[in-house]
Scaffold this motif. Structure first.
Motif, PDB file in Angstrom:
ATOM      1  N   ARG A 293     -12.468 -11.070  -0.195  1.00 32.54           N
ATOM      2  CA  ARG A 293     -11.889 -12.346   0.213  1.00 32.54           C
ATOM      3  C   ARG A 293     -12.658 -13.477  -0.447  1.00 32.54           C
ATOM      4  O   ARG A 293     -13.868 -13.398  -0.635  1.00 32.54           O
ATOM      5  CB  ARG A 293     -11.949 -12.497   1.735  1.00 32.54           C
ATOM      6  N   TYR A 356      -8.011  -9.106   7.074  1.00 36.66           N
ATOM      7  CA  TYR A 356      -7.381  -9.031   8.392  1.00 36.66           C
ATOM      8  C   TYR A 356      -6.455 -10.199   8.593  1.00 36.66           C
ATOM      9  O   TYR A 356      -6.471 -11.141   7.806  1.00 36.66           O
ATOM     10  CB  TYR A 356      -8.428  -8.988   9.497  1.00 36.66           C
TER      11      TYR A 356
ATOM     12  N   HIS B  73      -6.390 -17.583   9.054  1.00 41.43           N
ATOM     13  CA  HIS B  73      -7.142 -17.104  10.216  1.00 41.43           C
ATOM     14  C   HIS B  73      -7.294 -18.116  11.339  1.00 41.43           C
ATOM     15  O   HIS B  73      -8.416 -18.358  11.803  1.00 41.43           O
ATOM     16  CB  HIS B  73      -8.541 -16.653   9.777  1.00 41.43           C
ATOM     17  N   THR B  76      -9.567 -17.406  14.369  1.00 48.62           N
ATOM     18  CA  THR B  76     -11.024 -17.260  14.269  1.00 48.62           C
ATOM     19  C   THR B  76     -11.771 -18.566  14.513  1.00 48.62           C
ATOM     20  O   THR B  76     -12.994 -18.599  14.493  1.00 48.62           O
ATOM     21  CB  THR B  76     -11.429 -16.710  12.894  1.00 48.62           C
ATOM     22  N   LYS B  79     -15.257 -21.752  14.011  1.00 46.32           N
ATOM     23  CA  LYS B  79     -16.213 -20.829  13.401  1.00 46.32           C
ATOM     24  C   LYS B  79     -17.086 -21.568  12.397  1.00 46.32           C
ATOM     25  O   LYS B  79     -16.743 -22.679  11.978  1.00 46.32           O
ATOM     26  CB  LYS B  79     -15.490 -19.676  12.719  1.00 46.32           C
ATOM     27  N   PHE B  80     -18.193 -20.928  12.021  1.00 48.64           N
ATOM     28  CA  PHE B  80     -19.101 -21.559  11.073  1.00 48.64           C
ATOM     29  C   PHE B  80     -18.457 -21.572   9.694  1.00 48.64           C
ATOM     30  O   PHE B  80     -18.011 -20.547   9.206  1.00 48.64           O
ATOM     31  CB  PHE B  80     -20.440 -20.815  11.018  1.00 48.64           C
ATOM     32  N   GLN B  82     -19.347 -22.569   5.910  1.00 49.37           N
ATOM     33  CA  GLN B  82     -20.414 -22.951   4.980  1.00 49.37           C
ATOM     34  C   GLN B  82     -20.046 -24.203   4.192  1.00 49.37           C
ATOM     35  O   GLN B  82     -20.909 -25.020   3.866  1.00 49.37           O
ATOM     36  CB  GLN B  82     -20.661 -21.783   4.031  1.00 49.37           C
ATOM     37  N   GLN B  83     -18.739 -24.369   3.900  1.00 47.47           N
ATOM     38  CA  GLN B  83     -18.308 -25.525   3.109  1.00 47.47           C
ATOM     39  C   GLN B  83     -18.504 -26.827   3.875  1.00 47.47           C
ATOM     40  O   GLN B  83     -18.476 -27.906   3.282  1.00 47.47           O
ATOM     41  CB  GLN B  83     -16.828 -25.415   2.734  1.00 47.47           C
ATOM     42  N   LEU B  84     -18.649 -26.728   5.205  1.00 44.78           N
ATOM     43  CA  LEU B  84     -18.827 -27.926   6.025  1.00 44.78           C
ATOM     44  C   LEU B  84     -20.215 -27.991   6.647  1.00 44.78           C
ATOM     45  O   LEU B  84     -20.608 -28.999   7.215  1.00 44.78           O
ATOM     46  CB  LEU B  84     -17.767 -27.958   7.139  1.00 44.78           C
ATOM     47  N   GLY B  85     -20.959 -26.902   6.565  1.00 46.89           N
ATOM     48  CA  GLY B  85     -22.312 -26.867   7.095  1.00 46.89           C
ATOM     49  C   GLY B  85     -22.372 -26.866   8.604  1.00 46.89           C
ATOM     50  O   GLY B  85     -23.368 -27.299   9.179  1.00 46.89           O
ATOM     51  N   LYS B  86     -21.303 -26.425   9.259  1.00 49.07           N
ATOM     52  CA  LYS B  86     -21.311 -26.438  10.725  1.00 49.07           C
ATOM     53  C   LYS B  86     -20.190 -25.562  11.273  1.00 49.07           C
ATOM     54  O   LYS B  86     -19.324 -25.103  10.526  1.00 49.07           O
ATOM     55  CB  LYS B  86     -21.120 -27.871  11.216  1.00 49.07           C
ATOM     56  N   VAL B  87     -20.192 -25.399  12.573  1.00 47.91           N
ATOM     57  CA  VAL B  87     -19.074 -24.758  13.251  1.00 47.91           C
ATOM     58  C   VAL B  87     -17.940 -25.782  13.309  1.00 47.91           C
ATOM     59  O   VAL B  87     -18.139 -26.906  13.765  1.00 47.91           O
ATOM     60  CB  VAL B  87     -19.473 -24.284  14.657  1.00 47.91           C
ATOM     61  N   TRP B  96     -10.404 -29.934   4.761  1.00 49.03           N
ATOM     62  CA  TRP B  96     -11.227 -29.532   3.609  1.00 49.03           C
ATOM     63  C   TRP B  96     -10.313 -29.092   2.458  1.00 49.03           C
ATOM     64  O   TRP B  96     -10.514 -29.467   1.312  1.00 49.03           O
ATOM     65  CB  TRP B  96     -12.186 -28.393   3.996  1.00 49.03           C
ATOM     66  N   GLU B  99      -8.569 -32.074   0.907  1.00 53.07           N
ATOM     67  CA  GLU B  99      -9.460 -32.877   0.063  1.00 53.07           C
ATOM     68  C   GLU B  99      -9.892 -32.154  -1.203  1.00 53.07           C
ATOM     69  O   GLU B  99     -10.128 -32.776  -2.221  1.00 53.07           O
ATOM     70  CB  GLU B  99     -10.736 -33.242   0.841  1.00 53.07           C
ATOM     71  N   LYS B 134     -15.139 -15.304  14.023  1.00 54.61           N
ATOM     72  CA  LYS B 134     -15.067 -14.130  13.129  1.00 54.61           C
ATOM     73  C   LYS B 134     -14.956 -14.527  11.656  1.00 54.61           C
ATOM     74  O   LYS B 134     -14.291 -15.499  11.326  1.00 54.61           O
ATOM     75  CB  LYS B 134     -13.865 -13.277  13.525  1.00 54.61           C
ATOM     76  N   HIS B 135     -15.588 -13.739  10.798  1.00 52.48           N
ATOM     77  CA  HIS B 135     -15.413 -13.909   9.353  1.00 52.48           C
ATOM     78  C   HIS B 135     -14.858 -12.647   8.723  1.00 52.48           C
ATOM     79  O   HIS B 135     -15.013 -11.583   9.259  1.00 52.48           O
ATOM     80  CB  HIS B 135     -16.745 -14.276   8.696  1.00 52.48           C
TER      81      HIS B 135
ATOM     82  N   THR C 210     -21.905 -33.509   3.003  1.00 50.45           N
ATOM     83  CA  THR C 210     -21.090 -32.409   3.532  1.00 50.45           C
ATOM     84  C   THR C 210     -19.608 -32.594   3.212  1.00 50.45           C
ATOM     85  O   THR C 210     -18.819 -31.686   3.420  1.00 50.45           O
ATOM     86  CB  THR C 210     -21.220 -32.304   5.072  1.00 50.45           C
ATOM     87  N   VAL C 216     -23.006 -29.324   0.216  1.00 49.74           N
ATOM     88  CA  VAL C 216     -23.521 -28.420   1.237  1.00 49.74           C
ATOM     89  C   VAL C 216     -23.152 -26.961   1.012  1.00 49.74           C
ATOM     90  O   VAL C 216     -23.814 -26.067   1.535  1.00 49.74           O
ATOM     91  CB  VAL C 216     -23.070 -28.892   2.647  1.00 49.74           C
ATOM     92  N   SER C 217     -22.117 -26.698   0.206  1.00 47.74           N
ATOM     93  CA  SER C 217     -21.746 -25.297  -0.023  1.00 47.74           C
ATOM     94  C   SER C 217     -22.892 -24.518  -0.659  1.00 47.74           C
ATOM     95  O   SER C 217     -23.062 -23.333  -0.383  1.00 47.74           O
ATOM     96  CB  SER C 217     -20.498 -25.188  -0.905  1.00 47.74           C
ATOM     97  N   VAL C 221     -26.792 -26.269   4.839  1.00 47.98           N
ATOM     98  CA  VAL C 221     -27.239 -26.752   6.138  1.00 47.98           C
ATOM     99  C   VAL C 221     -26.509 -25.910   7.179  1.00 47.98           C
ATOM    100  O   VAL C 221     -25.307 -25.667   7.038  1.00 47.98           O
ATOM    101  CB  VAL C 221     -26.875 -28.239   6.326  1.00 47.98           C
ATOM    102  N   GLN C 223     -26.335 -24.738  11.618  1.00 49.18           N
ATOM    103  CA  GLN C 223     -26.428 -25.391  12.935  1.00 49.18           C
ATOM    104  C   GLN C 223     -27.857 -25.472  13.451  1.00 49.18           C
ATOM    105  O   GLN C 223     -28.186 -26.348  14.239  1.00 49.18           O
ATOM    106  CB  GLN C 223     -25.570 -24.629  13.950  1.00 49.18           C
TER     107      GLN C 223
END
Lengths: 356, 135, 379
Positions: A293, A356, B73, B76, B79-80, B82-87, B96, B99, B134-135, C210, C216-217, C221, C223
């Protein structure tokens, strides 16, 4: 291992070979017209998209440029390149010309396949004007290659009362379109194929290249060719057949009787596997270990191109995957089907391959 | 609409303790049908936006990478990312995509178009078990 | 948020002592330091490592130590575009800071060594760094030095004859694992909940970081912590114009030399063309052509110049470079091998300024203090 084999290994690509080219050690005896070993590149689905003026979507341009730059690094050079279709997004002369201009940087000859995105604006006129016939065959080092246009469809759909040719193009360009129409090779090309194959010895390895899979995987996205079985029947008498196709933007491989199937990655963007659409059933070949993925931040992640090693009439597909781990799907002589040389066993598979 | 459902449910709860007779706030089959129709109208709107209706600056549309909204998804989130640095919640990830691949200005999180996109995306994923994180 | 804020006392202590000592608490914004099972931290080992790190005798001209290029008073860099080794010889790469290097999954810009231990063995014997033929002179110096002999006996329970480079590497790595710095204004703002720890401009800059800046990718960063690296390798366009049109021949020549036994460490630091191959020199995978490791951004204000070749002098230059999609000028050619993560950003002047302000919020007070006091002493 024969002397000849070792020579090939030694010069088997300074770049790619650097430890990564696990060529089969088995030499299969063919008749008097033994096929030679050689390599070719297989690039597909660039979807060059015109925005306006001189502007094209950078992301898709970059995918094709990267594939070309990498293919040009191969030593020894691939004998030729197959372009698997969908050079354009909406089939306009601007898109086809821009794509061909980029492909002009590729060293060596290119053989082109028609994709639906190249076709449904003007039913392939501009493409054929630039590139010639959309179905043909050629021989190379003892292997018979056939290129088909597998993305034609029923006349009632193609020739309905469209507002504009672009309206038709846009309908077909939408992959998940419920108002689309299934692809097929059609009776004209099947008859041509039958005649073309009449001249070919049944021991000669065949490589058939189409845009859509000549097998049925998921009709909803045209991962499908309506007359796949009829085409397969024409290929059945041959000892060793490989079908290569584009369109699906993902790793797929399969074995149906004597026919091995391999799909190409897109240089533009990846597609999810049909099995991830929870509302419909699909028929993904069980053999296929799925590609990873993608992380959409890395625009090339889960895109790629293929370097193909043709040995003893078998096809080994080397998936070259930027921002990702390269994969090799090679023909296993003992098992009689292609398999991933690293990830085939379930224990070897990694989390990103779980869709999935 | 939600307020009305909540109210109906709350009242139904309260009424069982008191008297079973009063039905003033109960909803009917016709209500259910109507609400579903309302919802599906927004789903259809979302489907259009998803398939080129966002007028993205570079012509790229959501469905090009996500036919039938696959690999989005919705079940899910949060969820965390990475492209945003947060949940993050789904609408943040939709922005995202607007943009980045679409190179277009993000939508306000309560923009009706954002609601419609989420309606379509989740409709295409109906029946799938929730799997937050979930990832 | 999960991190406990150090008390004012602990903070001022950290300021006085420089980066946290061996067995100290994990600073705000960072995870615990990974310590290899076969090289546990001990105060004596760290002290020994510190001495080895600063010993100029481990070089051909007796003038170059680890600290020459990783100077504690310059945030463990040399503030030079590329490092200068013995006899002033120049390599091809910018010295990365040792601070927080303990969190890196690989070492060197191309990740050619897997650990701090393995990394430390290379520079003394590189022809443009320490300039030694081999490690023998180092071992001889150590065995002849009674202080070292005692220290190695205490730390590793070895007699002089039993001292090996493995011991040396372990001690240096242990020292390097104490060079940990978090507690920056960003950490206090984001993890410590101190809303006024960052300025308005820095807070806006974090939004750019971000968001539209797409930083940030790779400079991650999370949590509960922020390493500001993904430990991966990316071609961001640096150095492309030096090898444009010659990638195939450079790659082929390098692979040929490598196959014939050429040492990667020596080759990439002495051959400017080969250096530009980046991670490819290690992995031989086309995806890694001209890809370099994502450095941490912590303390970046103090570690100029930037990029693997030190080609960007200031934070302003660097932001401009990214804004142009991995190019110094917006009309420079684009490498076909450029990472798919890099593309023009279309940032406004305000956004660029805010982003730079944000990067200045990544300075740890301990590192700033060490740099400042060194500057004062020099005056």
């Amino acid at each position: 291992m024969s002397i000849k084999r070792r020579d090939f290994l030694k010069t088997g690509g300074a770049l790619l070979a650097a430890g990564s080219l696990p060529l089969s050690l088995v030499e299969v005896a063919f008749g008097k017209n033994s096929p030679q070993n050689f390599t070719f590149a297989f690039i597909s689905d660039s979807h060059i998209t015109h925005i306006k003026g001189n502007e094209f979507v950078r992301n898709w341009d970059m995918g094709l440029k990267r594939a070309i730059a990498e293919a040009n690094l191969m030593t020894p050079r691939p004998d030729f390149t197959i372009y698997g279709g969908d050079i354009a997004q909406l089939g306009t002369p601007e898109e086809i010309d821009h794509g061909l201009e980029l492909l002009g940087a590729l060293r060596g000859d290119v053989r082109y396949v028609m994709g639906e995105h190249d076709y449904y604006l003007d039913l392939g006129d501009y493409w054929r004007k630039q590139l010639g016939p959309d179905y043909y065959s050629f021989d190379h080092k003892g292997v018979h290659f056939v290129v088909l246009n597998s993305i034609v469809t029923y006349d009632e759909w193609t020739h309905q009362d469209w507002d504009t040719p672009m309206a038709r193009m846009k309908e077909m360009a939408r992959l998940d379109n419920p108002n689309g129409s299934p692809f097929m090779v059609g009776p004209t090309q099947r008859e041509w194929l039958r005649k073309d194959l009449e001249k070919v010895d049944k021991d000669t390895p065949l490589v058939v290249i189409s845009h859509s899979p000549l097998q049925k995987i998921y009709k909803g996205w045209n991962f499908w060719t309506d007359d796949a079985e009829e085409v397969q029947a024409l290929l059945k008498p041959f000892r060793k057949v490989t079908v290569l196709y584009g369109h699906v933007h993902q790793i797929q491989y399969n074995q149906i009787g004597n026919i091995s199937f391999h799909a190409a990655m897109a240089t533009a963007w990846p597609w999810p596997y049909p099995s991830t659409y929870s509302q419909e059933a699909s028929y993904m070949p069980k053999l296929t270990v799925e590609m990873n993925r993608a992380d959409p931040f890395f625009e090339r992640d889960a895109t790629g191109w293929q370097f193909i090693n043709m040995h003893s009439g078998n096809v080994d597909v080397h998936y070259t995957l930027p921002d990702n781990t390269n994969r090799v799907v090679a023909f296993n002589e003992d098992k009689g089907h292609p398999e991933d040389t690293k990830y085939q066993a379930e224990a070897e598979q990694i989390p990103p391959q779980e869709h999935y | 609409m939600l307020t009305r459902i909540t109210k109906a449910v709350l009242c139904a709860g309260a009424l069982t303790l008191a008297q079973p007779a009063a039905q003033a706030e109960e909803f009917t089959e016709a209500d259910l049908k109507s609400w579903e129709e309302q919802f599906m109208t927004v789903v259809k709107r979302g489907e259009k936006l998803f398939h080129g209706g966002l007028e993205s600056k570079n012509t790229v549309s959501c469905d090009q990478c996500h036919p039938n909204a696959t690999n989005t998804h919705p079940e899910t989130y949060p969820k965390f990312q990475q492209q945003l640095g947060k949940v993050a919640v789904l609408s943040e990830m939709i922005n995202w995509c607007i943009e980045n691949p679409l190179e277009t200005e993000p939508l306000a999180l309560d923009d009706p178009r954002m609601t419609a996109l989420q309606a379509y995306i989740t409709w295409e994923r109906r029946g799938v078990e929730l799997a937050p994180g979930k990832h | 948020m999960l991190q406990k804020l150090p008390t004012a006392g602990a903070l001022s202590l950290a300021l006085l002592c420089g980066p946290l000592p061996a067995l100290g608490e994990t600073p705000l914004g960072l995870p615990p330091v990974p310590i290899p099972a076969d090289n546990p931290q001990t105060p004596a080992k760290i002290e020994l490592g510190d001495r080895l790190f600063n010993d100029v005798r481990f070089s051909a001209d007796g003038k170059v130590s680890c600290a020459t290029c990783h100077d504690p008073s310059k945030a463990f860099t040399d503030n030079l575009p590329v490092s200068e080794g013995f006899k002033g010889l120049k390599g091809t790469r910018n010295a990365p800071t040792v601070i927080n290097a303990a969190y890196m999954e690989t070492q060197f810009w191309d990740g050619r060594e897997p650990s701090l231990e393995a990394q430390s063995l290379q520079p003394p014997i590189n022809p443009v760094e320490g300039g030694l033929e081999n490690h023998d002179p180092i071992l001889k110096t150590i065995r002849d030095d009674p202080q070292y002999v005692n220290a190695f006996r205490e730390v590793f329970q070895v007699s002089p004859d039993e001292i090996t480079m493995d011991h040396v590497a372990k001690a240096i790595a242990s020292f390097e694992r104490t060079q940990i710095a978090g507690d920056s204004p960003f950490d206090r703002y984001f993890f410590g909940g101190e809303e006024d720890a960052m300025t308005e401009a820095q807070i806006r800059g974090f939004q750019v970081f971000t968001g539209q800046g797409r930083c940030v990718s790779c400079h991650q960063v999370e949590q509960t912590q922020a390493l500001f690296t993904d430990n991966r390798f990316h071609n961001i366009g640096v150095g492309f114009k030096n090898i444009k049109g010659r990638v195939a021949e450079i790659a082929e020549e390098f692979l040929k030399a490598k196959a014939e036994g050429a040492d990667v460490d020596k080759t990439v630091l002495t051959d400017p063309d080969a250096s530009e191959l980046g991670r490819f020199a290690v992995s031989e995978d086309m995806t890694d052509i001209a890809a370099f490791k994502t450095p941490t951004l912590r303390n970046i204000e103090l570690t100029a110049p930037y990029m693997h070749d030190g080609s960007q002098e200031t934070l302003e230059d660097m932001v401009e470079f990214y804004n142009n999609g991995g190019r110094v000028n917006p009309d420079d050619p684009v490498s076909p091998f450029l990472s798919g993560g890099i593309r023009p950003l279309d940032l406004s002047e305000q956004q660029k300024e805010d982003l730079i302000a944000f990067m200045k919020a990544l300075t740890s007070p301990s590192v700033a203090a060490a740099t400042k006091s060194a500057a004062n002493n020099a005056q």
